[in-house]
Design a protein around this motif. Structure first.
Motif, PDB file in Angstrom:
ATOM      1  N   ALA A  68      29.521  26.145  -2.080  1.00  0.00           N
ATOM      2  CA  ALA A  68      30.807  26.058  -1.158  1.00  0.00           C
ATOM      3  C   ALA A  68      31.624  27.607  -1.198  1.00  0.00           C
ATOM      4  CB  ALA A  68      31.809  25.226  -1.987  1.00  0.00           C
ATOM      5  N   PRO A  69      32.215  27.784  -0.094  1.00  0.00           N
ATOM      6  CA  PRO A  69      33.063  29.056  -0.309  1.00  0.00           C
ATOM      7  C   PRO A  69      34.193  29.086  -1.090  1.00  0.00           C
ATOM      8  CG  PRO A  69      33.560  27.803   1.713  1.00  0.00           C
ATOM      9  CD  PRO A  69      32.351  27.209   1.241  1.00  0.00           C
ATOM     10  N   SER A  70      34.872  27.892  -1.440  1.00  0.00           N
ATOM     11  CA  SER A  70      35.837  27.843  -2.508  1.00  0.00           C
ATOM     12  C   SER A  70      35.315  27.325  -3.704  1.00  0.00           C
ATOM     13  CB  SER A  70      36.775  27.102  -1.810  1.00  0.00           C
ATOM     14  OG  SER A  70      36.452  25.585  -1.398  1.00  0.00           O
ATOM     15  N   GLY A  71      36.135  27.502  -4.781  1.00  0.00           N
ATOM     16  CA  GLY A  71      35.778  27.189  -6.180  1.00  0.00           C
ATOM     17  C   GLY A  71      35.761  25.610  -6.278  1.00  0.00           C
ATOM     18  N   MET A  72      34.411  25.093  -7.020  1.00  0.00           N
ATOM     19  CA  MET A  72      34.121  23.611  -7.446  1.00  0.00           C
ATOM     20  C   MET A  72      34.176  23.633  -8.523  1.00  0.00           C
ATOM     21  SD  MET A  72      34.478  22.094  -4.440  1.00  0.00           S
ATOM     22  CE  MET A  72      33.560  20.638  -4.666  1.00  0.00           C
ATOM     23  N   ALA A  73      34.424  22.622  -9.583  1.00  0.00           N
ATOM     24  CA  ALA A  73      34.241  22.611 -10.896  1.00  0.00           C
ATOM     25  C   ALA A  73      34.058  21.016 -11.295  1.00  0.00           C
ATOM     26  CB  ALA A  73      35.550  23.133 -11.778  1.00  0.00           C
ATOM     27  N   ILE A  74      33.184  20.437 -12.425  1.00  0.00           N
ATOM     28  CA  ILE A  74      33.226  19.341 -12.683  1.00  0.00           C
ATOM     29  C   ILE A  74      33.610  19.279 -14.113  1.00  0.00           C
ATOM     30  CG2 ILE A  74      31.595  17.350 -13.158  1.00  0.00           C
ATOM     31  CD1 ILE A  74      29.704  18.415 -10.875  1.00  0.00           C
ATOM     32  N   ALA A  75      34.561  18.417 -14.618  1.00  0.00           N
ATOM     33  CA  ALA A  75      35.226  18.452 -15.735  1.00  0.00           C
ATOM     34  C   ALA A  75      35.023  17.167 -16.318  1.00  0.00           C
ATOM     35  CB  ALA A  75      36.674  18.874 -15.842  1.00  0.00           C
ATOM     36  N   GLU A  76      34.828  16.818 -17.850  1.00  0.00           N
ATOM     37  CA  GLU A  76      34.924  15.598 -18.597  1.00  0.00           C
ATOM     38  C   GLU A  76      36.188  14.914 -18.409  1.00  0.00           C
ATOM     39  OE1 GLU A  76      33.618  15.121 -23.049  1.00  0.00           O
ATOM     40  OE2 GLU A  76      32.322  16.365 -22.113  1.00  0.00           O
ATOM     41  N   MET A  77      35.980  13.665 -18.419  1.00  0.00           N
ATOM     42  CA  MET A  77      37.049  12.621 -18.075  1.00  0.00           C
ATOM     43  C   MET A  77      37.099  11.806 -19.330  1.00  0.00           C
ATOM     44  SD  MET A  77      38.162  10.919 -14.724  1.00  0.00           S
ATOM     45  CE  MET A  77      39.991  10.167 -14.629  1.00  0.00           C
ATOM     46  N   GLY A  89      44.834  13.863  -6.817  1.00  0.00           N
ATOM     47  CA  GLY A  89      45.951  14.679  -7.226  1.00  0.00           C
ATOM     48  C   GLY A  89      45.834  16.098  -6.798  1.00  0.00           C
ATOM     49  N   ARG A  90      46.941  16.462  -6.293  1.00  0.00           N
ATOM     50  CA  ARG A  90      47.068  18.139  -5.725  1.00  0.00           C
ATOM     51  C   ARG A  90      48.151  18.809  -6.462  1.00  0.00           C
ATOM     52  NH1 ARG A  90      45.140  18.910  -0.273  1.00  0.00           N
ATOM     53  NH2 ARG A  90      44.036  17.266   0.567  1.00  0.00           N
ATOM     54  N   ALA A  91      47.721  20.035  -6.823  1.00  0.00           N
ATOM     55  CA  ALA A  91      48.774  20.875  -7.435  1.00  0.00           C
ATOM     56  C   ALA A  91      48.619  22.363  -7.001  1.00  0.00           C
ATOM     57  CB  ALA A  91      48.578  20.871  -9.021  1.00  0.00           C
ATOM     58  N   GLU A  92      49.603  23.098  -6.725  1.00  0.00           N
ATOM     59  CA  GLU A  92      49.575  24.437  -6.791  1.00  0.00           C
ATOM     60  C   GLU A  92      50.129  25.387  -8.048  1.00  0.00           C
ATOM     61  OE1 GLU A  92      51.495  25.619  -3.354  1.00  0.00           O
ATOM     62  OE2 GLU A  92      50.178  24.507  -1.714  1.00  0.00           O
ATOM     63  N   LEU A  93      49.234  25.955  -8.597  1.00  0.00           N
ATOM     64  CA  LEU A  93      49.562  26.543  -9.835  1.00  0.00           C
ATOM     65  C   LEU A  93      48.761  27.938  -9.919  1.00  0.00           C
ATOM     66  CD1 LEU A  93      46.550  25.752 -11.601  1.00  0.00           C
ATOM     67  CD2 LEU A  93      48.107  23.596 -11.919  1.00  0.00           C
ATOM     68  N   ARG A  94      48.963  28.768 -11.011  1.00  0.00           N
ATOM     69  CA  ARG A  94      48.013  29.826 -11.377  1.00  0.00           C
ATOM     70  C   ARG A  94      47.370  29.749 -12.653  1.00  0.00           C
ATOM     71  NH1 ARG A  94      54.176  32.563 -12.315  1.00  0.00           N
ATOM     72  NH2 ARG A  94      54.327  30.324 -12.629  1.00  0.00           N
ATOM     73  N   LEU A  95      46.038  30.328 -12.397  1.00  0.00           N
ATOM     74  CA  LEU A  95      44.783  30.270 -13.498  1.00  0.00           C
ATOM     75  C   LEU A  95      44.843  31.701 -13.720  1.00  0.00           C
ATOM     76  CD1 LEU A  95      42.237  27.837 -11.656  1.00  0.00           C
ATOM     77  CD2 LEU A  95      44.113  27.435 -13.621  1.00  0.00           C
ATOM     78  N   GLY A  96      44.217  31.887 -15.106  1.00  0.00           N
ATOM     79  CA  GLY A  96      44.025  33.104 -15.405  1.00  0.00           C
ATOM     80  C   GLY A  96      42.703  33.787 -15.403  1.00  0.00           C
ATOM     81  N   ARG A  97      42.811  35.068 -14.763  1.00  0.00           N
ATOM     82  CA  ARG A  97      41.468  35.805 -14.736  1.00  0.00           C
ATOM     83  C   ARG A  97      41.211  36.452 -16.151  1.00  0.00           C
ATOM     84  NH1 ARG A  97      43.898  37.967  -9.397  1.00  0.00           N
ATOM     85  NH2 ARG A  97      42.563  37.058  -7.467  1.00  0.00           N
ATOM     86  N   ARG A  98      39.820  36.931 -16.034  1.00  0.00           N
ATOM     87  CA  ARG A  98      39.569  37.604 -17.218  1.00  0.00           C
ATOM     88  C   ARG A  98      40.016  39.047 -17.544  1.00  0.00           C
ATOM     89  NH1 ARG A  98      33.034  39.127 -18.306  1.00  0.00           N
ATOM     90  NH2 ARG A  98      33.220  39.676 -20.343  1.00  0.00           N
ATOM     91  N   ASP A  99      40.598  39.592 -16.428  1.00  0.00           N
ATOM     92  CA  ASP A  99      41.499  40.800 -16.597  1.00  0.00           C
ATOM     93  C   ASP A  99      42.976  40.449 -17.222  1.00  0.00           C
ATOM     94  OD1 ASP A  99      42.481  39.993 -14.449  1.00  0.00           O
ATOM     95  OD2 ASP A  99      41.765  41.631 -13.179  1.00  0.00           O
ATOM     96  N   LEU A 121      44.842  23.110  -6.440  1.00  0.00           N
ATOM     97  CA  LEU A 121      43.783  22.168  -7.046  1.00  0.00           C
ATOM     98  C   LEU A 121      43.603  20.918  -6.281  1.00  0.00           C
ATOM     99  CD1 LEU A 121      44.259  22.732 -10.975  1.00  0.00           C
ATOM    100  CD2 LEU A 121      42.669  23.891  -9.560  1.00  0.00           C
ATOM    101  N   ARG A 122      42.539  20.317  -6.113  1.00  0.00           N
ATOM    102  CA  ARG A 122      42.419  19.088  -5.577  1.00  0.00           C
ATOM    103  C   ARG A 122      41.688  18.159  -6.120  1.00  0.00           C
ATOM    104  NH1 ARG A 122      41.880  20.216  -0.894  1.00  0.00           N
ATOM    105  NH2 ARG A 122      39.542  20.189  -0.561  1.00  0.00           N
ATOM    106  N   PHE A 152      33.536  11.610 -14.344  1.00  0.00           N
ATOM    107  CA  PHE A 152      33.808  12.879 -14.410  1.00  0.00           C
ATOM    108  C   PHE A 152      35.175  13.265 -13.433  1.00  0.00           C
ATOM    109  CE2 PHE A 152      29.272  12.339 -15.238  1.00  0.00           C
ATOM    110  CZ  PHE A 152      29.135  13.056 -16.463  1.00  0.00           C
ATOM    111  N   LEU A 153      35.501  14.492 -13.485  1.00  0.00           N
ATOM    112  CA  LEU A 153      36.537  14.826 -12.496  1.00  0.00           C
ATOM    113  C   LEU A 153      35.959  16.098 -11.676  1.00  0.00           C
ATOM    114  CD1 LEU A 153      39.685  14.162 -12.194  1.00  0.00           C
ATOM    115  CD2 LEU A 153      40.202  16.169 -13.673  1.00  0.00           C
ATOM    116  N   LEU A 154      36.079  15.693 -10.549  1.00  0.00           N
ATOM    117  CA  LEU A 154      35.579  16.782  -9.575  1.00  0.00           C
ATOM    118  C   LEU A 154      36.926  17.504  -9.102  1.00  0.00           C
ATOM    119  CD1 LEU A 154      33.303  18.337  -7.926  1.00  0.00           C
ATOM    120  CD2 LEU A 154      33.580  16.252  -6.095  1.00  0.00           C
ATOM    121  N   THR A 155      36.781  19.013  -9.132  1.00  0.00           N
ATOM    122  CA  THR A 155      38.113  19.530  -8.730  1.00  0.00           C
ATOM    123  C   THR A 155      37.797  20.782  -7.829  1.00  0.00           C
ATOM    124  OG1 THR A 155      38.836  19.286 -10.918  1.00  0.00           O
ATOM    125  CG2 THR A 155      40.092  20.831  -9.665  1.00  0.00           C
ATOM    126  N   HIS A 156      38.514  20.989  -6.633  1.00  0.00           N
ATOM    127  CA  HIS A 156      38.220  21.576  -5.723  1.00  0.00           C
ATOM    128  C   HIS A 156      39.186  22.772  -5.874  1.00  0.00           C
ATOM    129  CE1 HIS A 156      39.031  23.268  -1.495  1.00  0.00           C
ATOM    130  NE2 HIS A 156      37.758  23.518  -1.705  1.00  0.00           N
TER     131      HIS A 156
END
Length: 575
Positions: A219-228, A279-289, A297-298, A311-315
């Motif tokens: 996917a061209p954008s970020g995807m994550a699967i998280a525990e629920m 759920g949708r949200a616009e927020l800031r995530l920290g980079r490694r730097d 987030l969706r 599981f929680l699938l987050t785009h």
């Protein structure tokens, strides 16, 4: 008729019956089993014609197999007889220990029903037990629970006679074995269909999983699967390459985190309010730097049919450019395009945020107002003094009235409810803006509004053009900004007018600030190698609850003009 050779005939028939019964269980499919049943009757039981009528799911019976006559087979195979007609036939005639024999003397009434049948020609019988061409013999087949599976029809015994006791028993035994073979064949067919369906479902599942994997990974954008749920709720289990690149962290490292560990501290409330499903949200995530990136987030839930959501699938979509563009647009809307200072609208917004509609029937001194705000009690009422806006001519002025920032009793519950005098009033959580005395410095601190108008700016515009005038305005804005504190506001009201908001100043402090600002403006400003000079006139006003932003600015403007008229024109130009 019994003969001496009948025991030997019975033995031969029994052997043949054994062979055809054995063949029933070797058929691979239901169709093969049905054909083996009718072939066995013709080969092993001595009948020239045999037919199997099989019960369909709707209850009617269909001719499923035929043996002995190709023409008759082509005529009736696949044709259907109603269940009612068959029930009628199975109750007529003679009951031969489970078989049903309908002699030609009774069967003529069946010639017009809807059961498929064939007709054979032949002479009328000469003996009582001789087979008539219109005789009918049926062998019903039942399942273990007594359910009708089908009916075997036979015709034209090779010996030309109606079957005797042994022939009837053989046909009955054969029908019983045929019913078992058909039931087993159906069971095998059902199992085969179930296996095929299961294999197809597994193939579809594997294809779906592979499709999801490829869509997830590439996917061209970020995807994550998280525990629920549970202690590890929100922990990242799997991330794609796009999210790893966005956050500058490898997948093995991201598996140690949850989104709550990566989110900006100011956005943690937004994350917690985001629902898991849709759920949708616009927020800031920290980079490694150590920097932060704006993302959208969706969420969606990957559910398990047995255990519920698992599981929680987050785009995760990078919206840094859009947010930067929005901030630029917001900055342009609230700031002056020439100097970069807050514009008139932003100035009024910041000033209005410090003001409330305080009632004019009750006031307190500045110290009492602060005490009321921090100790949870209402203002101390005093008689209202004169003045256009309720100013006290001899000291600090305050106002009372409905305040959109104030809530009776306060959200923290400090002080008793009711808002009465000496109790928790309607101003418990708003620090009121109060104006210090203008004649003596009594220690009261307030929000000073310094209105600045440049002297001699019009002549610079007229002599050197707007280019030089713009450069002067930019330099004046810079000098004003460098002379104030970080929390103060320097705004361009329009033209050559500037306003400075400085909180926490007394009367003497505000006067000193005005002198410093004027002295900062006076030095020559070089534009295209040419020095030009402007002066500045300052008027000091005070923001006070009960006044509007326009009233505060108008008050400071009036004081500025009073100060400007008090100085000669040459003095104004000289600063």
């Amino acid at each position: 008729m019994e003969t001496e050779s009948e025991p030997y005939v019975r033995l031969a028939t029994l052997r043949q019956l054994h062979r055809v019964v054995a063949e029933l269980n070797t058929a691979r499919s239901l169709a093969d089993t049905l054909q083996t049943v009718v072939d066995g009757i013709v080969v092993g039981l001595g009948y020239e014609l045999a037919c199997v009528n099989l019960v369909r799911p709707d209850g009617d019976l269909v001719v499923a197999a035929f043996a002995g006559d190709p023409a008759a087979e082509a005529l009736i195979t696949g044709r259907v007889g109603s269940r009612a007609s068959w029930d009628r036939r199975l109750t007529m005639g003679e009951n031969w220990d489970g078989l049903r024999f309908i002699p030609h003397s009774e069967g003529w009434v069946l010639l017009e029903d809807d059961v498929p049948q064939w007709h054979t020609d032949g002479p009328d019988p000469r003996f009582e037990d001789e087979w008539h061409p219109e005789d009918r013999l049926y062998a019903p087949m039942y399942a273990t629970g007594g359910e009708l599976l089908g009916v075997i029809s036979v015709d034209r015994p090779r010996n030309g006679r109606r079957p005797g006791a042994w022939g009837r028993e053989a046909l009955q035994m054969y029908a019983f074995q045929a019913a078992i073979a058909i039931s087993n064949a159906r069971l095998r067919a059902n199992m085969q269909r179930a296996l095929v369906r299961l294999e197809r479902e597994q193939q579809a599942l594997r294809a779906s999983e592979e499709s999801f994997r490829q869509a997830f990974e590439y996917a061209p954008s970020g995807m994550a699967i998280a525990e629920m749920g549970g202690d590890q709720h929100g922990r990242l289990l799997r991330t794609n390459d796009a999210l790893c690149r966005l956050l500058g962290r490898p997948a093995s490292v991201l598996r140690r985190y949850s989104f709550s560990d990566l989110v900006h501290p100011e956005d943690i409330g937004t994350l917690l309010r985001t629902s898991a499903e849709g759920g949708r949200a616009e927020l800031r995530l920290g980079r490694r730097d150590g920097t932060y990136v704006w993302v959208s987030l969706r969420n969606s839930v990957v559910a398990d049919a047995a255990d519920g959501p698992r599981f929680l699938l987050t785009h995760v979509e990078d919206i840094e450019e859009r947010k930067r563009h929005e901030l630029q647009l917001a900055h342009r809307a609230s700031h002056d395009s020439l100097t970069g200072l807050p514009n008139s609208a932003e100035l009024r917004s910041r000033l209005g945020a410090r003001l409330c509609r305080r009632p004019q029937s009750a006031r307190a001194t500045a110290i009492e107002a602060l005490d009321a705000a921090y100790e949870g009690r209402g203002p101390v009422p005093e008689p209202v003094g004169g003045g256009e806006h309720g100013f006290r001519p001899d000291g600090p002025h305050t106002f009372a009235g409905p305040d959109p920032f104030d809530f009776p009793g306060g959200p923290t519950g400090l002080g008793p409810p009711g808002g009465g005098l000496g109790e928790a009033g309607p101003y418990d959580h708003h620090v009121h803006a109060v104006a210090p005395a203008t004649d003596v410095d009594d220690g009261t601190k307030g929000l000073a509004v310094l209105f600045c108008d440049l002297d001699g700016f019009k002549s610079i515009n007229d002599r050197f053009g707007h280019h030089t005038g713009d450069a002067v305005l930019i330099e004046v804005a810079r000098r004003l900004t460098t002379c104030v504190r970080d929390g103060d506001t320097v705004a361009r009201l329009g033209g050559d007018e500037f306003v400075v908001l400085a909180d926490g100043l007394g009367a003497a402090d505000a006067a000193d600030l005005a002198v410093r600002l004027r002295n900062a403006i006076i030095p020559p400003i070089r534009v295209d190698g040419r020095p030009v000079r402007v002066g500045a006139s300052f008027g000091i006003g005070w923001a006070s609850c009960g006044m509007s932003a326009d009233e505060v600015l108008r008050s400071a403007d009036q004081r500025m003009y009073i100060e400007k008229r008090s100085r000669s024109k040459a003095h104004r130009r000289a600063g």
